[in-house]
Enzyme design. Structure first.
Site, PDB file in Angstrom:
ATOM      1  N   GLY A  69     -16.434 -23.348 -11.955  1.00  0.00           N
ATOM      2  CA  GLY A  69     -15.347 -22.925 -11.347  1.00  0.00           C
ATOM      3  C   GLY A  69     -14.388 -21.884 -12.249  1.00  0.00           C
ATOM      4  O   GLY A  69     -13.780 -20.832 -11.564  1.00  0.00           O
ATOM      5  N   ASN A 146      -6.362 -28.889  -5.686  1.00  0.00           N
ATOM      6  CA  ASN A 146      -7.033 -29.891  -6.447  1.00  0.00           C
ATOM      7  C   ASN A 146      -6.045 -31.076  -6.860  1.00  0.00           C
ATOM      8  O   ASN A 146      -6.704 -32.211  -7.380  1.00  0.00           O
ATOM      9  CB  ASN A 146      -7.725 -29.354  -7.702  1.00  0.00           C
ATOM     10  N   GLN A 174     -12.352 -27.347  -4.750  1.00  0.00           N
ATOM     11  CA  GLN A 174     -12.324 -28.719  -4.112  1.00  0.00           C
ATOM     12  C   GLN A 174     -12.652 -28.873  -2.713  1.00  0.00           C
ATOM     13  O   GLN A 174     -12.726 -29.889  -2.318  1.00  0.00           O
ATOM     14  CB  GLN A 174     -10.846 -29.117  -4.193  1.00  0.00           C
ATOM     15  N   SER A 194     -18.216 -24.839  -7.629  1.00  0.00           N
ATOM     16  CA  SER A 194     -18.545 -25.459  -8.998  1.00  0.00           C
ATOM     17  C   SER A 194     -19.499 -26.710  -8.603  1.00  0.00           C
ATOM     18  O   SER A 194     -19.037 -27.425  -8.013  1.00  0.00           O
ATOM     19  CB  SER A 194     -17.253 -25.953  -9.765  1.00  0.00           C
ATOM     20  N   ALA A 195     -20.284 -26.842  -9.384  1.00  0.00           N
ATOM     21  CA  ALA A 195     -21.325 -27.682  -9.209  1.00  0.00           C
ATOM     22  C   ALA A 195     -20.915 -29.288  -9.349  1.00  0.00           C
ATOM     23  O   ALA A 195     -21.306 -30.240  -8.643  1.00  0.00           O
ATOM     24  CB  ALA A 195     -22.742 -27.662  -9.906  1.00  0.00           C
ATOM     25  N   HIS A 196     -20.079 -29.455 -10.537  1.00  0.00           N
ATOM     26  CA  HIS A 196     -19.805 -30.857 -10.843  1.00  0.00           C
ATOM     27  C   HIS A 196     -18.752 -31.628  -9.870  1.00  0.00           C
ATOM     28  O   HIS A 196     -18.586 -32.704 -10.146  1.00  0.00           O
ATOM     29  CB  HIS A 196     -19.463 -31.190 -12.453  1.00  0.00           C
ATOM     30  N   THR A 232     -28.553 -15.108 -20.119  1.00  0.00           N
ATOM     31  CA  THR A 232     -29.757 -15.995 -19.829  1.00  0.00           C
ATOM     32  C   THR A 232     -29.462 -17.084 -18.944  1.00  0.00           C
ATOM     33  O   THR A 232     -28.395 -17.785 -19.145  1.00  0.00           O
ATOM     34  CB  THR A 232     -30.307 -16.510 -21.162  1.00  0.00           C
ATOM     35  N   CYS A 328      -6.888 -31.462 -15.878  1.00  0.00           N
ATOM     36  CA  CYS A 328      -6.557 -30.436 -16.746  1.00  0.00           C
ATOM     37  C   CYS A 328      -5.239 -30.668 -17.549  1.00  0.00           C
ATOM     38  O   CYS A 328      -5.182 -30.205 -18.627  1.00  0.00           O
ATOM     39  CB  CYS A 328      -6.551 -29.083 -16.105  1.00  0.00           C
TER      40      CYS A 328
HETATM   41  N1  PLP Z   1     -10.698 -24.615  -9.536  1.00  0.00           N
HETATM   42  C1  PLP Z   1     -10.219 -25.819  -9.036  1.00  0.00           C
HETATM   43  C2  PLP Z   1      -9.408 -25.794  -7.464  1.00  0.00           C
HETATM   44  C3  PLP Z   1     -10.581 -26.763  -9.664  1.00  0.00           C
HETATM   45  O1  PLP Z   1     -10.181 -28.469  -9.114  1.00  0.00           O
HETATM   46  C4  PLP Z   1     -11.363 -26.688 -10.953  1.00  0.00           C
HETATM   47  C5  PLP Z   1     -11.677 -28.040 -11.641  1.00  0.00           C
HETATM   48  O2  PLP Z   1     -10.904 -29.023 -11.836  1.00  0.00           O
HETATM   49  C6  PLP Z   1     -11.525 -25.513 -11.277  1.00  0.00           C
HETATM   50  C7  PLP Z   1     -11.343 -24.354 -10.620  1.00  0.00           C
HETATM   51  C8  PLP Z   1     -12.535 -25.275 -12.338  1.00  0.00           C
HETATM   52  O3  PLP Z   1     -13.902 -25.532 -12.364  1.00  0.00           O
HETATM   53  P1  PLP Z   1     -14.770 -26.019 -13.547  1.00  0.00           P
HETATM   54  O4  PLP Z   1     -14.453 -27.401 -14.073  1.00  0.00           O
HETATM   55  O5  PLP Z   1     -15.902 -25.867 -13.134  1.00  0.00           O
HETATM   56  O6  PLP Z   1     -14.541 -24.969 -14.467  1.00  0.00           O
END
Ligand code: PLP
Length: 382
Positions: A69, A146, A174, A194-196, A232, A328
């Protein structure tokens, strides 16, 4: 041991791992090689691209795979701002991946306006449009926040900006899984996932870039991703992203029903036990937020501010994994920029707990988490 930090990351779904496994082991080819092994990898990447595109109503050529993300957000902002020179408009409740990119653009001489959100955590369409003014602009507004879960009025912002000739990006990291991400319905030109966050692997994401959008690459040195992102391809990761997103779409209604039930239970429990002590940062009207996030803060008491770090550590020691605002920013003493932008004072913002539930969270875990917060608060604020 309740894990209630799914907004930070989710466990890998075994069905996703199963599909990734062959590309982590025997099918190790480089998707740019012309031999059979390479072509097999290329086929996996291109089929993942089609599957991701199908989930968001895009065509496959509009999907750029990224490392997650953060990269998708950075790529959107730098990619469009550098290609067009348009003024950038965003909100101070955005994820740092958008906010810091906007600030970097400002340092580099771009015109950038950062608008405060409403007390709900979402930017108002009127204030964004006021900042856009008469001309064209590049707007970035997140689909759902988020930290507090509030859903932004993306479609109404996007239709009006695009009518005026502008371009619109949304960070759907999110909201993926919880809300429909059809890019035409949302009326956006760019969208990050974002996959995770949806039971896929870490380090995998995608940026949707509407066909015809002016766009400068950020990572150069390779012709991959139609020259929009050199490097890659991480074959197993993009296969995992595609499977995770498909499952999220297929199971969305069932997951949302379960998460809404958990959310109501958690809010009910917290209100019963702690109503006088806390404020809900997440809007209590279900349609205003995604169902998996509940954020609460503790305003100072007669005895002074509540120690948010102690709350978090004590919850962890009791076996409940939650976060303070956002993963974060936890670990740092600084209160969350989102909560401050919503108008919370610093001591209250610094005493925040974000619960984020997942598809496999059980109701007993919710009850345990609420009771643990009650006990923890009693100890910390004594
Ligand atoms: N954007 C939002 C709203 C998020 O919640 C997050 C992750 O906390 C990100 C971006 C960043 O994604 P990634 O962890 O895949 O870099």
């Amino acid at each position: 041991m309740p894990y209630l930090d799914h907004a930070a990351t989710t466990p890998l779904d075994p069905r996703v791992l199963e599909e990734m496994m062959p590309y982590l082991t025997k099918h190790f080819g480089n998707a740019s090689s012309v031999h059979t092994r390479g072509r097999r990898a290329r086929h996996a990447v291109e089929s993942a691209r089609e599957r991701v595109a199908a989930c968001i109503g895009a065509s496959s050529g509009e999907i750029v795979f990224t490392s997650g993300g953060t990269e998708a957000d950075n790529l959107a902002l730098f990619g469009v701002a550098h290609a067009t020179g348009l003024p950038v408009v965003t909100s101070s409740a955005e994820h740092e991946a958008v906010l810091r990119a906007a600030e970097r653009l400002r340092e580099d001489g771009h015109r950038v306006a950062i608008v405060a959100p409403e007390p709900s955590g979402a930017p108002s369409a009127a204030r964004i449009l006021e900042a856009v003014g008469e001309g064209e602009a590049f707007v970035s507004v997140m689909h759902a926040n988020n930290e507090v879960g509030t859903v932004s009025p993306v479609r109404s912002i996007a239709t009006r900006c695009r009518d005026a000739g502008g371009l619109v990006h949304t960070d759907a990291v999110q909201s993926a899984g919880a809300l429909d991400l059809n890019v035409d319905e949302l009326a956006v030109d760019l969208l990050s996932i974002s996959a995770h966050k949806i039971y896929g692997p870490k380090g995998a994401g995608a940026l949707y870039v509407r066909s015809g959008t002016p766009f400068d690459p950020h990572l150069v040195g390779g012709a991959q991703e139609r020259r929009r992102r050199g490097g890659t391809e991480n074959v197993a990761a993009v296969v995992g992203l595609a499977r995770a997103l498909e499952l999220a779409v297929e199971e969305r209604d069932a997951r949302n029903a379960h998460l809404s039930m958990l959310r109501d239970r958690l809010i009910g429990g917290l209100k019963r036990m702690l109503d006088n002590a806390l404020r809900f940062n997440t809007p209590l009207e279900p349609s205003e937020s995604i169902p998996h996030i509940v954020s609460v803060s503790f305003p100072p008491t007669d005895r002074g501010p509540v120690d948010g770090e102690m709350l978090l550590l004590n919850m962890d020691m009791a076996g409940v994994a939650v976060s303070a605002g956002s993963a974060c920013t936890s670990g740092a003493i600084e209160p969350s920029h989102v909560l401050l932008a919503m108008g919370l004072d610093r001591p209250t913002a610094a005493a925040t707990i974000r619960f984020s539930m997942g598809k496999d969270t059980r109701i007993e875990e919710i009850d345990e988490a609420a009771a643990t917060l009650f006990r923890t608060y009693a100890r910390v604020s004594a």
